[in-house]
Motif scaffolding. Structure first.
Motif, short mmCIF file in Angstrom:
data_model
loop_
_atom_site.label_atom_id
_atom_site.label_comp_id
_atom_site.label_asym_id
_atom_site.label_seq_id
_atom_site.Cartn_x
_atom_site.Cartn_y
_atom_site.Cartn_z
N LEU A 60 -55.63 48.92 29.13
CA LEU A 60 -54.32 48.41 28.73
C LEU A 60 -54.44 47.72 27.37
CD1 LEU A 60 -52.88 47.08 32.10
CD2 LEU A 60 -52.22 49.10 30.80
N GLY A 61 -54.53 48.51 26.38
CA GLY A 61 -54.58 48.01 25.02
C GLY A 61 -54.06 49.09 24.10
N GLU A 62 -54.28 48.88 22.83
CA GLU A 62 -53.79 49.89 21.89
C GLU A 62 -54.65 51.13 21.98
OE1 GLU A 62 -50.66 47.71 21.01
OE2 GLU A 62 -51.12 49.72 20.23
N GLN A 76 -35.64 48.79 25.13
CA GLN A 76 -34.82 50.00 24.97
C GLN A 76 -33.49 49.89 25.70
OE1 GLN A 76 -37.39 53.05 26.46
NE2 GLN A 76 -38.57 53.23 24.56
N ARG A 77 -33.51 49.15 26.85
CA ARG A 77 -32.35 49.16 27.74
C ARG A 77 -31.51 47.90 27.68
NH1 ARG A 77 -30.80 53.38 31.13
NH2 ARG A 77 -30.65 52.00 32.91
N ASP A 130 -58.82 49.75 32.81
CA ASP A 130 -57.41 50.14 32.84
C ASP A 130 -56.89 50.48 31.44
OD1 ASP A 130 -56.17 46.70 33.39
OD2 ASP A 130 -57.24 47.64 31.71
N ALA A 154 -42.52 55.32 29.41
CA ALA A 154 -43.46 54.72 28.45
C ALA A 154 -44.89 54.82 28.94
CB ALA A 154 -43.07 53.26 28.22
N LEU A 155 -45.06 54.61 30.23
CA LEU A 155 -46.42 54.68 30.79
C LEU A 155 -46.98 56.09 30.67
CD1 LEU A 155 -48.54 52.99 32.49
CD2 LEU A 155 -47.60 54.19 34.47
N ASP A 191 -37.39 54.08 32.39
CA ASP A 191 -37.93 53.90 31.05
C ASP A 191 -39.38 53.43 31.09
OD1 ASP A 191 -34.74 52.66 29.85
OD2 ASP A 191 -35.60 54.67 29.82
N TYR A 192 -39.70 52.60 32.06
CA TYR A 192 -41.08 52.14 32.18
C TYR A 192 -42.03 53.30 32.44
CZ TYR A 192 -45.20 50.44 34.64
OH TYR A 192 -46.48 50.23 35.04
N TRP A 233 -47.96 56.87 27.17
CA TRP A 233 -49.19 56.16 26.81
C TRP A 233 -50.41 56.83 27.43
CZ3 TRP A 233 -52.14 53.23 30.46
CH2 TRP A 233 -53.20 52.54 29.92
N ARG A 279 -46.64 45.47 28.75
CA ARG A 279 -46.20 46.06 27.49
C ARG A 279 -45.22 47.19 27.74
NH1 ARG A 279 -51.08 49.69 25.11
NH2 ARG A 279 -49.32 50.50 23.94
N PHE A 280 -45.44 47.97 28.80
CA PHE A 280 -44.53 49.09 29.06
C PHE A 280 -43.19 48.58 29.60
CE2 PHE A 280 -48.01 51.62 28.12
CZ PHE A 280 -49.11 51.20 28.84
N LEU A 281 -43.31 47.50 30.35
CA LEU A 281 -42.08 46.88 30.89
C LEU A 281 -41.23 46.34 29.75
CD1 LEU A 281 -41.24 46.73 33.82
CD2 LEU A 281 -42.23 44.47 33.95
N THR A 302 -41.38 47.26 26.68
CA THR A 302 -40.87 48.39 25.91
C THR A 302 -39.60 48.94 26.53
OG1 THR A 302 -43.10 48.96 25.21
CG2 THR A 302 -41.41 50.68 25.02
N ALA A 303 -39.64 49.12 27.84
CA ALA A 303 -38.48 49.64 28.56
C ALA A 303 -37.31 48.67 28.44
CB ALA A 303 -38.83 49.87 30.03
N GLU A 337 -48.63 50.27 39.21
CA GLU A 337 -48.43 50.54 37.78
C GLU A 337 -48.04 52.00 37.56
OE1 GLU A 337 -52.32 49.40 36.68
OE2 GLU A 337 -51.74 47.38 36.05
N PHE A 350 -48.10 40.80 36.48
CA PHE A 350 -48.18 42.24 36.25
C PHE A 350 -49.04 42.51 35.04
CE2 PHE A 350 -46.73 46.26 37.52
CZ PHE A 350 -46.37 47.03 36.43
N ALA A 351 -49.84 43.59 35.16
CA ALA A 351 -50.75 43.90 34.06
C ALA A 351 -50.07 44.70 32.96
CB ALA A 351 -51.97 44.65 34.61
N ALA A 352 -49.27 45.69 33.37
CA ALA A 352 -48.72 46.62 32.37
C ALA A 352 -47.45 46.09 31.77
CB ALA A 352 -48.50 47.98 33.04
#
Lengths: 743, 311
Positions: free
Chosen positions: B200-202, A48-49, B198, B264-265, B260-261, B268, A40-42, A44-45, B230, A36-38
């Motif tokens: 996907l960075g800061e 939190q959980r 994409d 956050a997405l 939650d994902y 962002w 960081r959001f995973l 993060t979630a 995503e 999975f690419a994303a």
């Protein structure tokens, strides 16, 4: 908290609590991998959980484990005693144990036409009727004094218990309170682990309650130690009536061998149990249901009276003799019935081992046969002797079956076949009388008779002088002290001289060897001894048993070879008559049993079917009656208890197509006539340490309910299980089941 | 351009411009939203005013063209609108900056990846630019500029662009700040810079890079390529997620984290949008689950309309 379990083996199911944990662990091994690419959001979630996830997963796991655990606990039937803090959670069902006095004394009248038993049954119907089957109420009925103590299953439904009440036999036996208490402790308590409400309904008769000791309290204490319960004793309400009872204590025929056509004396003892003198008591004698004698009696308070009546039984076979009194407060003991068999002329087989010539007296059995049948015209013989040379003895059971008794006179030895047939006949009930003599071979007797149990003692060496030439060297008969009933006649001092007939020769009778290592040898019964001039004694007449048959062994001969007994008819004739009468006498207990028992009978032939008629007139068929074949006879065990007091008729259909009718009688326990009751102090002593309530339960619309339930927590646990299942379902659905632990 | 499923590790097939996309875009232009410089005469505004120019040729009018250059005589004659091109008319130079990092390789199960989608978009834009005889350049990057094709106005330049896109496999980490900073140095004159990534960075690194580009007066467009997975996170089985660029793993029931994902997405994405819009960057999301032709045409149409309103 004392938590106990009715089915503790079900607790093994609690091991299944590992199932949710195992499923959890196994599920963690089944997953898909997704690059999975994303991330960081995973992540993060997840951060939190995480904590909440753990709590949620743990809560679900705990709920699932709790469901399994509660199911296992509920199936193990947990229960707590009454005082437990958890008792309030127990179910509301009621568990009654009703101990009902069905002894004979409960037949006493407490009101015109109403017996104590009727009043108790009415109370039982009311009490059981107030229970609820839907709620799961259960009843255990225990009948004291009945042949069947449990007329319904333990923990029966109220409807089953009510149906059982309809089938109760009339009160007749003796109430064994201790046996009932032990039944509750040993069988009811293990089957019904929760709270038990025990109620004893009884007339508190002294006979049943006075001598129970501390065992009664111990039994109930053991019952209530697990699961708890209450004990209530409800005396029968007698409306203040003082009992007035005169009862028949006994009824017997004085003649041990009743003979058809001969006068018989019947004797009965009656007792006044009351402290007052009853009004005139009319006593009636009935022969086969027909009144034959009436007597008016007077009894003092608490006194007894013996009454006799002379009657004649005209026909051979079974008969009933009944003795009845005027009705009073206890009908049970106002009558007593005796079943007896009137005999014809008994046939006696005389097996002669030393047959003589044409003169019957030259035979070894000659004097015996003459004594049994004097052959005097106008004087009917009391026996029918049949003399048979031992050489013509067939050695079959059928031959012996034709005779009522067998006598061996100076028989040297029997063949194995003859001895075997004789032993089978004796086992089946044919009595045997053995006279020794010059021809007797002790070794052969030991080998063929003694080895088959036919001899009460071994035949030893010859004593005395058979020729009698020694003159004074002889012995005479002497009776032991106390004298045996068979020879009581000769105990009369006026007849003692009869026993002085000299006996010149005899065989020494030696005790049998012990049958096995360490086993005690059978002790024969001594009926008479030989005594010499110096007072030395030796057994002369001894009795033994083989199966149902009696064996008498006489140490001398029946002829004049060894003694002058036969030449003293004043002694000889009554002696042999008494001996054979004793041997042939019926056992009254075979046809007369206590109420509630099942008779065991010895019948001729092989019954194929039976029909039993009760005193009330009810007829009960018995298909394929069970029995043990003993030669030509059958030992019949009747499967039907004689629950009613009075006269019974048993009709048998035999294998050869013939039919026979036997007279039976069931007799109440005479002690039940004592209607005195125990007082509170006796009860308190018997039930020391066990809390109980004395007195009737107050009438209520519904069953009384003490605080808490019956002690069973199964229902509460099932509700808790349901709540956990609901919570798990809702939580899983809300959280998105199935849940998983997070790596 | 056809999407062909490709197994991980297998040799990439050629990137072909989807005819559907091309057809859809044929009436659209990638118009610069501000004054840019170009080395060829074009329809874009020239920063240089008042310079004498010579008429070079006519070309067909497209909406958005400056009406001052409308050839009315030709219209009277032919009844067709045409624009006069002058010598001093400036040509657009469009640099397509395509993210070829590992994260663009999602998904790895054979379905078309974000890189495929980005490649398609870049190819379509390159084609569009070249159609207008503007210059198209290509830069592929991960944590650095990996492959750069200088701008060319030749229509034949499309093939090298397609080839360069096709030859590259998504790999490596992403460093937008470094890449965009390097790009600033390589593009001498202001032009259009289209970043297809994409992102996907800061957000801060992106913002810094964008700021540097904008400081050089580039017209920056950000096409934010995101996969439908995503965006919607449809996973429902116990899954072990593994990072494509970072060595991260997470075994989880996705349903427990979905809310939650997505939160956050979404946050962002809002930050990214904000970072773009405050710097005057044209920001558009390309959902790989949506048809590219529709998405690009809609976006370009809206862009052109927006620019024409501005005059």
């Amino acid at each position: 908290m004392n938590l106990a379990f009715g089915s503790p083996w079900m607790l093994w199911g609690a091991a299944l609590v590992a199932a949710p944990i195992l499923i959890h662990l196994l599920n963690r091994r089944r997953y898909v991998v997704v690059p999975f690419a994303a991330m960081r959001f995973l992540l993060t979630a997840f951060r939190q959980r995480r904590r909440r996830l753990r709590l949620e997963n743990l809560l679900l796991l705990v709920l699932r484990c709790l469901i399994v655990l509660l199911a296992a606990l509920a199936m193990a039937l947990p229960f707590v005693p009454e005082g437990s803090p958890l008792a309030a959670l127990s179910g509301g069902r009621r568990e009654l144990v009703l101990v009902v006095d069905r002894s004979g004394s409960m037949g006493r009248l407490v009101a015109p036409g109403v017996s104590a038993a009727d009043r108790v049954v009415e109370s039982l119907r009311r009490r059981i009727g107030a229970l609820s089957e839907e709620r799961g109420d259960a009843v255990t009925l225990i009948c004291m004094g009945s042949s069947e103590m449990l007329p319904a299953p333990i923990g029966a439904t109220p409807s089953m218990a009510l149906a059982a009440l309809d089938g109760l036999p009339p009160p007749s036996g003796v109430a064994d309170v201790l046996a009932a208490a032990r039944l509750v402790a040993d069988r009811v308590r293990p089957a019904r682990p929760g709270r038990l409400d025990v109620v004893i309904l009884s007339d508190l008769q002294r006979l049943s309650w006075a001598d129970v000791g501390s065992a009664l309290g111990a039994a109930f204490a053991a019952t209530f130690a697990e699961g708890g319960g209450t004990l209530r004793i409800e005396p029968v309400d007698v409306d203040g009536r003082e009992p007035a009872n005169v009862g028949v204590q006994s009824l017997a025929a004085l003649e041990p061998l009743p003979r058809a056509g001969e006068p018989l004396v019947f004797s009965s003892v009656i007792r006044n149990w009351s402290e007052t003198e009853p009004a005139a008591v009319e006593a009636r004698w009935l022969l086969d249901g027909v009144r034959v004698d009436t007597q008016h009696l007077a009894l003092p308070p608490l006194g007894t009276l013996a009454v006799e009546s002379r009657q004649r039984l005209d026909a051979p076979g079974g008969h009933h003799v009944a003795f009845t009194l005027s009705p009073d407060d206890l009908p049970l003991d106002d009558a007593r019935t005796l079943a007896l068999v009137a005999h014809g002329q008994p046939r006696v087989l005389l097996v002669d081992g030393a047959p003589g010539g044409a003169d019957p007296l030259s035979w070894a059995s000659g004097f015996l046969s003459l004594a049994l049948d004097p052959q005097q015209p106008g004087t009917p013989a009391r026996f029918e002797p049949v003399t048979l040379d031992v050489g013509r003895l067939e050695g079959t059971s059928a031959q012996f079956a034709d005779f009522d008794a067998v006598v061996l006179c100076d028989v040297g030895a029997l063949t194995d076949e003859q001895a075997e047939a004789l032993a089978r006949a004796v086992e089946a009930g044919t009595p045997l009388l053995l006279f020794l003599g010059p021809n007797v071979e002790p070794q052969l007797w030991a080998a063929r008779l003694q080895s088959r149990g036919l001899l009460p003692m071994s035949v030893g060496p010859l004593r005395g002088d058979p020729s009698g030439s020694s003159g004074e060297d002889y012995v005479t008969l002497a009776l032991p002290e106390p004298p045996p009933p068979e020879l009581l006649l000769f105990a009369d001092p006026r007849l003692a001289v009869l026993l002085q007939a000299p006996v010149f020769a005899w065989r020494e009778l030696v005790p049998l060897p012990a049958p096995a290592e360490g086993a005690a040898p059978a002790v024969p019964r001594l009926l008479a001894s030989f005594v010499d001039a110096l007072g030395h004694t030796t057994p002369a007449l001894v009795e033994g048993r083989l199966g149902r048959g009696r064996v008498l062994l006489c140490a001398t001969s029946a002829g004049v070879d060894w003694s002058l007994l036969p030449r003293h008819p004043a002694l000889w004739v009554p002696l042999v008559h008494e001996l054979l009468t004793t041997l042939l006498a019926d056992d009254p207990s075979e046809h007369n049993v206590p109420v509630g028992q099942q008779p065991a009978l010895l019948v001729d032939g092989w019954p194929q079917a039976a029909q039993l008629t009760f005193p009330s007139g009810a007829v009960v068929p018995v298909e394929h009656p069970e029995g043990e074949r003993l030669g030509s006879r059958t030992r019949l065990d009747l499967p039907v208890p004689l629950d009613e007091a009075g006269a019974y008729k048993l009709e048998l259909s035999l294998a050869d197509g013939s039919r026979t009718v036997l007279a039976l009688a069931a007799q109440p326990d005479a002690r039940e006539g004592d209607l005195r009751t125990v007082d509170d102090a006796v009860l308190a002593e018997a039930l020391a340490g066990v809390p109980y309530v004395l007195g009737a339960e107050l009438q209520e619309d519904g069953p009384a309910r003490a605080a808490g339930g019956d002690g069973s927590l199964a229902q509460a646990m099932l509700w808790a299980l349901l709540a956990c299942a609901l919570a798990e379902s809702l939580l899983a659905r809300w959280l998105g089941a199935p849940r998983e632990g997070v790596a | 351009m056809a999407d062909s499923p490709r197994s991980p590790g297998a040799e990439r097939r050629a990137v072909v411009l989807d005819p559907k996309v091309a057809e859809r875009l044929q009436h659209l232009t990638l118009t610069a939203s501000r004054a840019v410089e170009g080395f060829l005469a074009g329809r874009h505004k020239s920063p240089h005013r008042g310079v004498s120019v010579e008429f070079v040729e006519r070309r067909g009018y497209v909406p958005g063209d400056d009406l001052r250059h409308l050839d009315w005589k030709a219209y009277a004659r032919t009844d067709r609108l045409a624009i006069k091109r002058y010598e001093e008319e400036t040509n657009l130079e469009c640099t397509l900056v395509v993210d070829a990092s590992a994260s663009m390789g999602y998904p790895t199960d054979g379905r078309p990846t974000k890189y495929d989608h980005a490649s398609q978009a870049a190819a379509a834009l390159a084609h569009l630019v070249l159609l207008e005889r503007d210059g198209a350049a290509l830069a592929l990057f991960d944590h650095q500029l990996d492959r750069v094709l200088p701008a060319s106005t030749s229509p034949a330049h499309l093939q090298p662009v397609l080839l360069a896109l096709a030859e590259r496999e998504p790999a490596g980490t992403t460093d937008l700040s470094a890449v965009l900073g390097r790009l600033v140095e390589r593009i001498p004159r202001p032009g259009i810079v289209v970043v297809v990534s994409d992102l996907l960075g800061e957000v801060e690194t992106l913002a810094a890079g964008l700021a540097r580009l904008r400081a050089r007066n580039h017209d920056v467009i950000v096409l934010h390529v995101l996969h439908g997975d995503e965006l919607r996170f449809p996973f429902d089985r116990l899954t072990r997620f593994e990072g494509l660029e970072e060595p991260q793993r997470l075994l989880v029931d996705p349903r427990t984290l979905r809310e939650d994902y997505l939160g956050a997405l979404t946050e962002w994405r809002a930050q990214v949008r904000r970072a773009c819009t405050v710097r005057g960057v044209d920001y558009h999301v390309l959902d790989t689950s949506a048809p590219l032709d529709v998405a690009l045409s809609a976006w370009l149409g809206a862009r052109m309309a927006r620019l024409s309103r501005r005059g």
